[in-house]
Write a protein that holds these residues in place. Structure first.
Motif, PDB file in Angstrom:
ATOM      1  N   TYR A  17       0.831  -1.212   0.000  1.00 48.41           N
ATOM      2  CA  TYR A  17       0.000   0.000   0.000  1.00 48.41           C
ATOM      3  C   TYR A  17       0.869   1.267   0.000  1.00 48.41           C
ATOM      4  O   TYR A  17       0.461   2.308  -0.493  1.00 48.41           O
ATOM      5  N   GLY A  42      -8.806   0.006   1.487  1.00 47.65           N
ATOM      6  CA  GLY A  42     -10.085  -0.119   2.178  1.00 47.65           C
ATOM      7  C   GLY A  42     -10.241   0.836   3.341  1.00 47.65           C
ATOM      8  O   GLY A  42     -10.581   0.411   4.448  1.00 47.65           O
ATOM      9  N   TYR A 131      -4.152 -11.116   1.517  1.00 45.60           N
ATOM     10  CA  TYR A 131      -3.847  -9.851   2.204  1.00 45.60           C
ATOM     11  C   TYR A 131      -2.344  -9.883   2.510  1.00 45.60           C
ATOM     12  O   TYR A 131      -1.869 -10.816   3.172  1.00 45.60           O
ATOM     13  N   ASN A 186     -10.422 -10.580   1.801  1.00 47.43           N
ATOM     14  CA  ASN A 186      -9.713  -9.454   1.237  1.00 47.43           C
ATOM     15  C   ASN A 186      -8.558 -10.073   0.445  1.00 47.43           C
ATOM     16  O   ASN A 186      -7.763 -10.789   1.048  1.00 47.43           O
ATOM     17  N   LYS A 248     -13.551  -1.743   9.722  1.00 48.19           N
ATOM     18  CA  LYS A 248     -14.487  -1.715   8.604  1.00 48.19           C
ATOM     19  C   LYS A 248     -15.925  -1.823   9.103  1.00 48.19           C
ATOM     20  O   LYS A 248     -16.863  -1.445   8.432  1.00 48.19           O
ATOM     21  N   ARG A 387      -8.827  -4.609  -7.675  1.00 49.97           N
ATOM     22  CA  ARG A 387      -9.810  -4.595  -6.579  1.00 49.97           C
ATOM     23  C   ARG A 387     -10.388  -3.198  -6.438  1.00 49.97           C
ATOM     24  O   ARG A 387      -9.646  -2.220  -6.327  1.00 49.97           O
TER      25      ARG A 387
HETATM   26  C1  MLT Z   1      -7.017  -2.945   2.394  1.00 52.12           C
HETATM   27  O1  MLT Z   1      -7.168  -2.013   1.608  1.00 52.12           O
HETATM   28  O2  MLT Z   1      -6.727  -4.081   2.027  1.00 52.12           O
HETATM   29  C2  MLT Z   1      -7.152  -2.669   3.847  1.00 52.12           C
HETATM   30  O3  MLT Z   1      -7.603  -1.390   4.098  1.00 52.12           O
HETATM   31  C3  MLT Z   1      -5.844  -2.843   4.456  1.00 52.12           C
HETATM   32  C4  MLT Z   1      -5.899  -3.029   5.916  1.00 52.12           C
HETATM   33  O4  MLT Z   1      -6.949  -3.216   6.512  1.00 52.12           O
HETATM   34  O5  MLT Z   1      -4.800  -2.987   6.475  1.00 52.12           O
END
Ligand code: MLT
Length: 408
Positions: A17, A42, A131, A186, A248, A387
């Motif tokens: 990220y 996310g 992930y 995810n 989330k 995604r």
């Molecule tokens: C994502 O975009 O996969 C999540 O926001 C990453 C996370 O929760 O660390």
């Protein structure tokens, strides 16, 4: 002479990220007038539920008074929050006791740190796509072996998730010791039914393996046959740790609060085959390395379980799910292959012309100023996928889909 943990040198220079952010920032510097819409990471966009804000305001007042001030809290979390979590599990037929729950500051934190209490020689299985935290943490701990020509790691067992099986993994053909599972998933948004999850629990029971079950997106489950917790499956308390987050669920990405369940029944083994309760080890680890989440944040998290809190949280979840539905439907209309977006805020889609996912990311960024997450960041099987997150506002989601529609 101070030596480093050389496994850090084996990691790519940037966390996935961070790499995305770098590219986005570089674009913004050269195109300061661009009107970016972020459907990438996310991160939530809607403000905290009022029930949470009110509870935290009250907690701040308490801390400002001599009579009600609090310093260090219990390392495992306050009972007022843990009791609410237990009740929530009860509503899904799962009974837990207080000392099985560890309140923390993020699912990512615990998913990465849980390896501290596990032996170095464990064979770790992860899905592909995945992930990235599970793979990165495995590399850092020295359990990954070396990177091979196809970008995979020699000691990690990759569980292929492919479109033909709805991005659901098959059981490994070899014996693995630790399995990371994340459902709703995810990045793909895929889910496992009760029967499918039972297959994994049975595998773990037969092989004395441990499942680390990341349920960060549990609140997005809409379908009946999708279990909310791995503990809904018989025997799972003997083999699984479950990690959940308020990020989330209730917009805590900036606030930070999560919890990890380590059942009393769960054991792993010494080299002499002696059983050891993982709960004891995690408690020992947490009381040494973590001082608990803040009182204010835990009061905020508690408020999510009130009648009003539940209603407000549910509204936010429906809001994001509707965004995901808009994205999903629009891509279907455009004839793209689409996954997820039903029990998940994420929509996983094949790139239109089979472009590689970084190329597609870059094209979308520069031509229509929409940010997505390139599938390759989640593993080799993510190549050629993208995604899209439903976490932006409704207006931005609609605007982004409009731009995409005209662009494609
Ligand atoms: C994502 O975009 O996969 C999540 O926001 C990453 C996370 O929760 O660390």
């Amino acid at each position: 002479m101070a030596l480093i943990n050389e496994h850090y040198l084996e990691l790519s220079e940037n966390y996935f990220y961070t790499e995305m952010d770098k590219r986005i920032n570089a674009f913004c510097v050269t195109h300061p007038k661009s009107n970016l819409i972020l459907l990438g990471t996310g991160d939530v966009s809607q403000p905290l539920p009022m029930a949470v804000v009110d509870a935290m305001t009250e907690a701040v007042k308490e801390l400002s008074q001599k009579e009600t001030f609090r310093g260090y809290g219990p390392g495992q979390g306050y009972r007022f929050l843990i009791d609410k979590i237990i009740k929530d599990y009860q509503s899904h037929g799962v009974s837990l006791v207080a000392d099985e729950i560890f309140v923390s500051d993020g699912a990512k934190t615990d998913a990465a740190n849980i390896g501290h209490i596990l032996g170095r020689d464990n064979i770790i299985a992860i899905t592909d796509p995945v992930y990235p935290v599970y793979e990165n943490a495995t590399i850092m701990s020295g359990r990954a072996g070396h990177q091979t020509d196809n970008g995979k790691w020699s000691n990690i067992v990759y569980l292929n998730c492919l479109p033909e099986n709805g991005f659901k993994p098959q059981l490994p053909t070899e014996k693995v010791d630790v399995i990371y599972l994340c459902y709703p998933n995810n990045p793909t948004g895929a889910t496992l039914t009760r029967q499918e999850l039972k297959m994994w629990v049975d595998y773990a029971l037969q092989n004395h393996s441990l499942i680390i079950y990341d349920g960060a997106y549990e609140a997005y489950i809409t379908e009946k046959d999708v279990p909310h917790s791995i503990y809904e499956i018989k025997g799972a308390k003997k083999v699984a740790i479950e990690i959940r987050s308020f990020s989330k669920t209730a917009g805590f990405t900036g606030l930070r609060c999560s919890y990890t369940v380590v059942p009393q029944e769960l054991v792993a083994y010494t080299l002499d085959d002696e059983k050891v309760q993982l709960n004891k080890l995690w408690l020992r680890r947490q009381t040494t390395c973590f001082n608990g989440n803040s009182y204010i944040v835990q009061r905020g998290a508690e408020a999510i379980f009130s009648r009003e809190g539940k209603k407000q949280v549910n509204e936010k979840i429906q809001y994001y799910l509707t965004n995901a539905e808009i994205i999903r439907t629009e891509f279907q209309k455009l004839g793209l292959q689409v996954f997820g977006g039903v029990n998940s805020p994420y929509v996983w889609t094949k790139t239109p012309q089979g472009e590689n996912s970084w190329k597609f990311f870059q094209q979308m960024l520069s031509e229509i100023n929409v940010v997505t997450t390139p599938g390759i960041g989640f593993g080799q099987n993510g190549e050629g996928y993208s995604r899209f997150s439903g976490f932006n506002s409704r207006e931005n989601t609609l605007e982004a889909m409009d731009r995409i529609k005209h662009w494609l």
